[in-house]
Design a protein around this motif. Sequence first.
Motif, PDB file in Angstrom:
ATOM      1  N   LEU A   1       0.799  -1.227   0.000  1.00  0.00           N
ATOM      2  CA  LEU A   1       0.000   0.000   0.000  1.00  0.00           C
ATOM      3  C   LEU A   1       0.835   1.283   0.000  1.00  0.00           C
ATOM      4  O   LEU A   1       0.299   2.347  -0.291  1.00  0.00           O
ATOM      5  N   ARG A   2       2.103   1.178   0.332  1.00  0.00           N
ATOM      6  CA  ARG A   2       2.979   2.351   0.468  1.00  0.00           C
ATOM      7  C   ARG A   2       2.298   3.415   1.344  1.00  0.00           C
ATOM      8  O   ARG A   2       2.314   4.598   1.061  1.00  0.00           O
ATOM      9  N   GLU A   3       1.713   2.921   2.410  1.00  0.00           N
ATOM     10  CA  GLU A   3       0.919   3.759   3.303  1.00  0.00           C
ATOM     11  C   GLU A   3       1.772   4.253   4.466  1.00  0.00           C
ATOM     12  O   GLU A   3       2.593   3.538   5.002  1.00  0.00           O
ATOM     13  N   ARG A   4       1.553   5.477   4.852  1.00  0.00           N
ATOM     14  CA  ARG A   4       2.293   6.062   5.980  1.00  0.00           C
ATOM     15  C   ARG A   4       1.299   6.556   7.048  1.00  0.00           C
ATOM     16  O   ARG A   4       1.444   7.618   7.607  1.00  0.00           O
ATOM     17  N   SER A   5       0.249   5.783   7.299  1.00  0.00           N
ATOM     18  CA  SER A   5      -0.790   6.193   8.246  1.00  0.00           C
ATOM     19  C   SER A   5      -0.380   5.858   9.681  1.00  0.00           C
ATOM     20  O   SER A   5       0.639   5.232   9.928  1.00  0.00           O
ATOM     21  N   ILE A   6      -1.239   6.254  10.615  1.00  0.00           N
ATOM     22  CA  ILE A   6      -0.969   6.006  12.025  1.00  0.00           C
ATOM     23  C   ILE A   6      -1.871   4.886  12.482  1.00  0.00           C
ATOM     24  O   ILE A   6      -3.086   4.967  12.291  1.00  0.00           O
ATOM     25  N   PRO A   7      -1.463   3.805  13.104  1.00  0.00           N
ATOM     26  CA  PRO A   7      -0.061   3.485  13.274  1.00  0.00           C
ATOM     27  C   PRO A   7       0.531   2.990  11.964  1.00  0.00           C
ATOM     28  O   PRO A   7      -0.088   2.201  11.259  1.00  0.00           O
ATOM     29  N   SER A   8       1.675   3.481  11.698  1.00  0.00           N
ATOM     30  CA  SER A   8       2.322   3.116  10.436  1.00  0.00           C
ATOM     31  C   SER A   8       2.853   1.698  10.516  1.00  0.00           C
ATOM     32  O   SER A   8       2.934   1.104  11.586  1.00  0.00           O
ATOM     33  N   GLY A   9       3.225   1.203   9.390  1.00  0.00           N
ATOM     34  CA  GLY A   9       3.820  -0.129   9.340  1.00  0.00           C
ATOM     35  C   GLY A   9       5.077  -0.195  10.177  1.00  0.00           C
ATOM     36  O   GLY A   9       5.374  -1.213  10.807  1.00  0.00           O
ATOM     37  N   PHE A  10       5.809   0.923  10.234  1.00  0.00           N
ATOM     38  CA  PHE A  10       7.031   0.956  11.031  1.00  0.00           C
ATOM     39  C   PHE A  10       6.706   0.833  12.523  1.00  0.00           C
ATOM     40  O   PHE A  10       7.425   0.177  13.274  1.00  0.00           O
ATOM     41  N   ASN A  11       5.604   1.473  12.951  1.00  0.00           N
ATOM     42  CA  ASN A  11       5.178   1.329  14.347  1.00  0.00           C
ATOM     43  C   ASN A  11       4.820  -0.113  14.658  1.00  0.00           C
ATOM     44  O   ASN A  11       5.172  -0.637  15.704  1.00  0.00           O
ATOM     45  N   LEU A  12       4.103  -0.749  13.746  1.00  0.00           N
ATOM     46  CA  LEU A  12       3.724  -2.140  13.955  1.00  0.00           C
ATOM     47  C   LEU A  12       4.951  -3.052  14.024  1.00  0.00           C
ATOM     48  O   LEU A  12       5.014  -3.972  14.836  1.00  0.00           O
ATOM     49  N   LEU A  13       5.937  -2.773  13.157  1.00  0.00           N
ATOM     50  CA  LEU A  13       7.185  -3.540  13.215  1.00  0.00           C
ATOM     51  C   LEU A  13       7.884  -3.332  14.556  1.00  0.00           C
ATOM     52  O   LEU A  13       8.397  -4.277  15.165  1.00  0.00           O
ATOM     53  N   TRP A  14       7.922  -2.082  15.011  1.00  0.00           N
ATOM     54  CA  TRP A  14       8.569  -1.776  16.286  1.00  0.00           C
ATOM     55  C   TRP A  14       7.840  -2.488  17.440  1.00  0.00           C
ATOM     56  O   TRP A  14       8.474  -3.058  18.308  1.00  0.00           O
ATOM     57  N   TRP A  15       6.519  -2.467  17.430  1.00  0.00           N
ATOM     58  CA  TRP A  15       5.756  -3.120  18.490  1.00  0.00           C
ATOM     59  C   TRP A  15       6.034  -4.624  18.513  1.00  0.00           C
ATOM     60  O   TRP A  15       6.191  -5.211  19.574  1.00  0.00           O
ATOM     61  N   SER A  16       6.096  -5.241  17.355  1.00  0.00           N
ATOM     62  CA  SER A  16       6.372  -6.678  17.325  1.00  0.00           C
ATOM     63  C   SER A  16       7.796  -6.961  17.799  1.00  0.00           C
ATOM     64  O   SER A  16       8.045  -7.944  18.496  1.00  0.00           O
ATOM     65  N   TYR A  17       8.749  -6.078  17.457  1.00  0.00           N
ATOM     66  CA  TYR A  17      10.132  -6.237  17.919  1.00  0.00           C
ATOM     67  C   TYR A  17      10.196  -6.133  19.448  1.00  0.00           C
ATOM     68  O   TYR A  17      10.832  -6.935  20.114  1.00  0.00           O
ATOM     69  N   VAL A  18       9.514  -5.136  20.001  1.00  0.00           N
ATOM     70  CA  VAL A  18       9.509  -4.957  21.459  1.00  0.00           C
ATOM     71  C   VAL A  18       8.872  -6.145  22.159  1.00  0.00           C
ATOM     72  O   VAL A  18       9.365  -6.614  23.175  1.00  0.00           O
ATOM     73  N   MET A  19       7.775  -6.659  21.590  1.00  0.00           N
ATOM     74  CA  MET A  19       7.131  -7.840  22.177  1.00  0.00           C
ATOM     75  C   MET A  19       8.070  -9.043  22.159  1.00  0.00           C
ATOM     76  O   MET A  19       8.165  -9.784  23.131  1.00  0.00           O
TER      77      MET A  19
END
Length: 183
Positions: A160-178
Motif C-alpha cells: 500500500l505504500r501507506e504512511r498512516s498512524i499506526p504506520s507499518g514501522f510502528n507495527l514492526l517496532w511493536w512486534s520487535y519490542v514484544m
Amino acid sequence: MHMVIGFVLASLLKKKGKKFHTLPSIFGKFEVVHAIPGRIRYFAPMIEDRDTTLPNRIENELAKIDGVKSVHVNPISASLVLTYDNAIIKDFVAHGIVLKMLGLEKELDYSPESTLLKELKLFGRGLDHQIHKSSAGLLDFKTSFMMALISIALYRIIILRERSIPSGFNLLWWSYVMAKSGK
C-alpha cells in the motif's frame, strides 16, 4: 525497606499546617480508626482470630520500646490502642512498628486485581492454549499476534505504500519490542 521510604515520603509530603497525616490502612485487616499525635487506635480482626497469647505478646513487646507510654489490646473488639511520646516516636514509625509486629508489612504492597482483569487473563490463557494446540506447538498467542503485526506492517509498507498512524514501522517496532521483552 520500601515501607520505610513510603512513610518518610508521606511525612515529607504532608500538608503544611496539618499536624497529623493519614496512615496507611489495610481494609478489613488492619485499619486506623482514630489517630492524633501520640495516640493511634486500630481495628485489627486478626487479634480476635488468633491464639489467646497474642494480645499479651503485643502489649509486652510494644511496651519494651522506648517512647511507648501504653498499649491496650482488646481481643473482644479487635482493637489496639497505642499511646506514645510523639517527641520520641513519630506517628509513621509507631504505625510501622505495629504493622511489623503483626506481620502485615507485605500486605501494604498487595494490589487487588479486578474481576474483569482476571477473566481477561483466563480468556488469554485459554486462547494461548488453543492456538498452541491447533498449531501442534508451533505457535502461541504472542507469536501469532507478532506475526499478524509483522504481516500487516509489511503489507502497509510494501503493497500500500501507506504512511498512516499506526504506520507499518510502528507495527514492526511493536512486534520487535514484544519479541525482545519475552513476556
